[in-house]
Structures are given as C-alpha cells and as structure tokens.
Scaffold this active site. Structure first.
Site, PDB file in Angstrom:
ATOM      1  N   TYR A  33       0.866  -1.178   0.000  1.00  0.00           N
ATOM      2  CA  TYR A  33       0.000   0.000   0.000  1.00  0.00           C
ATOM      3  C   TYR A  33       0.910   1.237   0.000  1.00  0.00           C
ATOM      4  CZ  TYR A  33      -4.513   2.207   0.179  1.00  0.00           C
ATOM      5  OH  TYR A  33      -5.634   2.906  -0.162  1.00  0.00           O
ATOM      6  N   LEU A  34       1.734   1.273  -1.030  1.00  0.00           N
ATOM      7  CA  LEU A  34       2.889   2.173  -1.042  1.00  0.00           C
ATOM      8  C   LEU A  34       2.496   3.635  -1.236  1.00  0.00           C
ATOM      9  CD1 LEU A  34       5.183  -0.069  -3.260  1.00  0.00           C
ATOM     10  CD2 LEU A  34       5.087   0.044  -0.753  1.00  0.00           C
ATOM     11  N   GLU A  36       4.370   7.901  -1.010  1.00  0.00           N
ATOM     12  CA  GLU A  36       5.591   8.638  -1.328  1.00  0.00           C
ATOM     13  C   GLU A  36       6.710   8.342  -0.311  1.00  0.00           C
ATOM     14  OE1 GLU A  36       8.018  10.556  -3.526  1.00  0.00           O
ATOM     15  OE2 GLU A  36       6.037   9.976  -4.242  1.00  0.00           O
ATOM     16  N   HIS A  38       7.399   5.453   1.091  1.00  0.00           N
ATOM     17  CA  HIS A  38       8.083   4.230   0.651  1.00  0.00           C
ATOM     18  C   HIS A  38       8.962   4.516  -0.578  1.00  0.00           C
ATOM     19  CE1 HIS A  38       4.353   2.329   2.494  1.00  0.00           C
ATOM     20  NE2 HIS A  38       5.327   1.706   3.131  1.00  0.00           N
ATOM     21  N   GLY A 148      12.550   3.634   7.259  1.00  0.00           N
ATOM     22  CA  GLY A 148      12.138   5.013   7.511  1.00  0.00           C
ATOM     23  C   GLY A 148      12.305   5.401   8.982  1.00  0.00           C
ATOM     24  N   GLU A 149      12.575   6.685   9.206  1.00  0.00           N
ATOM     25  CA  GLU A 149      12.757   7.176  10.574  1.00  0.00           C
ATOM     26  C   GLU A 149      11.434   7.401  11.303  1.00  0.00           C
ATOM     27  OE1 GLU A 149      15.312  10.585  10.036  1.00  0.00           O
ATOM     28  OE2 GLU A 149      16.950   9.309   9.328  1.00  0.00           O
ATOM     29  N   SER A 187       0.627   4.205   5.637  1.00  0.00           N
ATOM     30  CA  SER A 187      -0.473   3.484   4.968  1.00  0.00           C
ATOM     31  C   SER A 187      -1.727   3.571   5.825  1.00  0.00           C
ATOM     32  CB  SER A 187      -0.093   2.021   4.754  1.00  0.00           C
ATOM     33  OG  SER A 187       1.127   1.953   4.049  1.00  0.00           O
TER      34      SER A 187
END
Ligand code: PAF
Length: 300
Positions: A33-34, A36, A38, A148-149, A187
């Site tokens: 469910y990508l 921006e 990702h 991701g942070e 998501s």
C-alpha cells in the site's frame, strides 16, 4: 524490466547472481500500500546500490490479536505500477506460507529495546518485525537495507539485530516524508475520516512545538510531556504515549539538558484518532525551526 519473485528461492537466486557479478544489492522491506514515503526509501536504496529489491509482505506475526491485520490496506497492482515507475529491479512478494512454512519454529526477539514506547502496548510487535526482517535479510543478502525514521523504534531494533546477528548489511535510515500539513505519511492514514485527518495534524504541530520549547530553554521532560499530551487531547487524540527519550537506548529522560541534546533526544508519540493509531517522532535540537516550518513550531 522489473521482475517479480514469489518464492524465497527465486528471490535469493536473483540476489546471489547479482552479487556474483559484483553488484551491490539494496533491500527495502515494506508491507505494501505504497506511498511517497516508501518511494523515498526506494530512491535512497537506488543511490546506495546497483540493484534494488522491494519486498511486499503484510507480516502477520507483528500484529496483535486485536490489531488491524485483516483490514490492513492492500493494492498489489497499484504497488507494482508505482515500483516499476520508480525503477525497482525485483519485487519479492512472498505468501504467508512462503515466509512461515508449516512447522516453522524459529523466532528472533530482543531483550531490551522492545520494552519501551510502542512495545509496551504492542507486546508481540517487535518480535514479529525482528523475525520477518531477519528472514528477508537472509533471503536477499543485501549489502544495504533502507528503513524510515518515522518507525524510529523499529529502526533501532533492526540496527541492533543486524549487529547482534552479524549480518553484513548496512542499515540506512531515511527521513520521514510528510503531507503538506506535516502529518507523517503512513499506509494507516487511509483509515482516517476527513475529520480525524484534519485533527491528526496536531501530532507534528505538537512535536514542533516541543522542539521550540526545548530551544527556548525547557529542560523538564515531565512538564513538556504533560503539555504535549494536553495539546493532543484538546484536538480529540487519545494518547497511548508521549515521551522524551534517549535516541539510542529509548530510556525516558528526566531532563533535556545540553548533554542529552548532544547525545540525541527524541520526542516520540503514539496517538489514536478513532480506531487509527498513529506514531511520529522528532529529534529535539536547540534550533527550533529545523525541519519545522516557523508557523508550525510556534502554534499554540
Ligand atoms: O515498516 C514496515 O513496513 C514493517 O514493519 C516491515 C519493516 C516491512 C516489517 O514487516
């Protein structure tokens, strides 16, 4: 041409062949469910590696019994189109049985890091993350993997397991990608009603406000945390936690003194709007406006 592998054998053969050619493999694990956020991870992997693999797997072992596994949003065709456009070499799309075959019995757990923040209300979560990421690293054998942070505790868990289990993989982190009003992309934002979505902007506003307070000289974490909680509750958010923590150990800090800021201190939070639980965090610095648009940092 982007390839799709559904079995771990296929994915591993592809990655081993690239490594045998002397190419550097980069992995971006996702649950699909990508958005921006990702795609920013994919672009960073592209900069750091010759071949980019994205895994898409909604990992059942990281969801508790009352959590949203059954409803977790999925869009296989949309995800593949986005990845093809972004320039991915291999998408690894395993089934549940592929990663957890009948009879599997090995799990990975960490002794200390999960006993903080999200781990307290999601007791099985980080064991599930650690187990599936270990499997993905073992299958794809990447030289670099990107996370991701926004999921800051997850990032620390993965760095730790990579070191503890001697994976020769460099873990690279990417800054949180935000919507124009500051809400961290996730998501799960898709679950929010229009009203909840409007109210959820208070999360980043509050983190920016906390950073500004620290820059103005606030040193008392308890007072700062209580005021952050009030701001969020006044917009209808139900706080799971608001905490000021050391950025490596995740231990709660009593005081945000210059030494703590130098070592790294994070304001972190998890808040529900309706049934949706959102997380976010921000590094505290003595500069109020770093990453925070001026208006947002001083909103009262
Ligand atoms: O961050 C995520 O999407 C997941 O927790 C991960 C790292 C892909 C493991 O399932």
């Amino acid at each position: 041409m982007m390839e799709v592998a559904r079995s771990s054998g296929e994915a591993q053969r592809r990655c081993l062949a690239w490594r045998a050619e002397g190419l550097r493999v980069g992995l971006v694990p996702t649950m699909g469910y990508l958005h921006e956020g990702h795609l920013a991870l994919v672009r960073l992997a592209r900069e750091r590696a010759d071949r980019v693999v994205v895994s898409i797997f909604v990992n059942p072992t990281q969801f508790g019994p009352d959590e949203d596994l059954a409803h977790y949003p999925r869009d296989e065709a949309g995800d593949l189109a986005k990845l093809e456009r972004t320039g991915v070499d291999l998408v690894f799309f395993p089934s549940r049985d592929e990663l957890y075959p009948p009879g599997h019995e090995t799990t990975v757990s960490l002794a200390r890091l999960p006993n903080h923040l999200c781990g307290l209300s999601r007791p099985v979560h980080f064991g599930g993350v650690a187990t599936v990421v270990t499997k993905l690293l073992a299958i794809c054998l990447p030289q670099v993997a990107v996370f991701g942070e926004k999921d800051y505790q997850q990032l620390l868990v993965i760095r730790k397991l990579t070191r503890d289990l001697f994976f020769p993989t460099e873990i690279v982190s990417a800054p949180t990608v935000r919507e124009p009003d500051g809400l961290a992309m996730s998501s799960r934002n898709a679950y929010l009603s229009a009203d909840e979505r409007r109210r959820a902007r208070v999360l980043f506003e509050t983190l920016c406000w906390a950073r500004a307070e620290v820059a103005r000289g606030e040193r008392d974490s308890r007072r700062l945390g209580a005021l952050m909680r009030q701001r969020i509750e006044s917009r209808g958010g139900v706080v799971d936690y608001v905490a000021i923590v050391d950025h490596e150990t995740l231990d709660e800090l009593e005081r945000i003194d210059p030494g703590a800021l130098e070592r790294g201190a994070h304001a972190a939070l998890a808040v529900r709007f309706g049934a949706t639980r959102l997380i976010d965090n921000l590094l505290l610095t003595s500069q109020a406006d770093r990453d925070c648009p001026a208006g947002r940092a001083v909103t009262r």
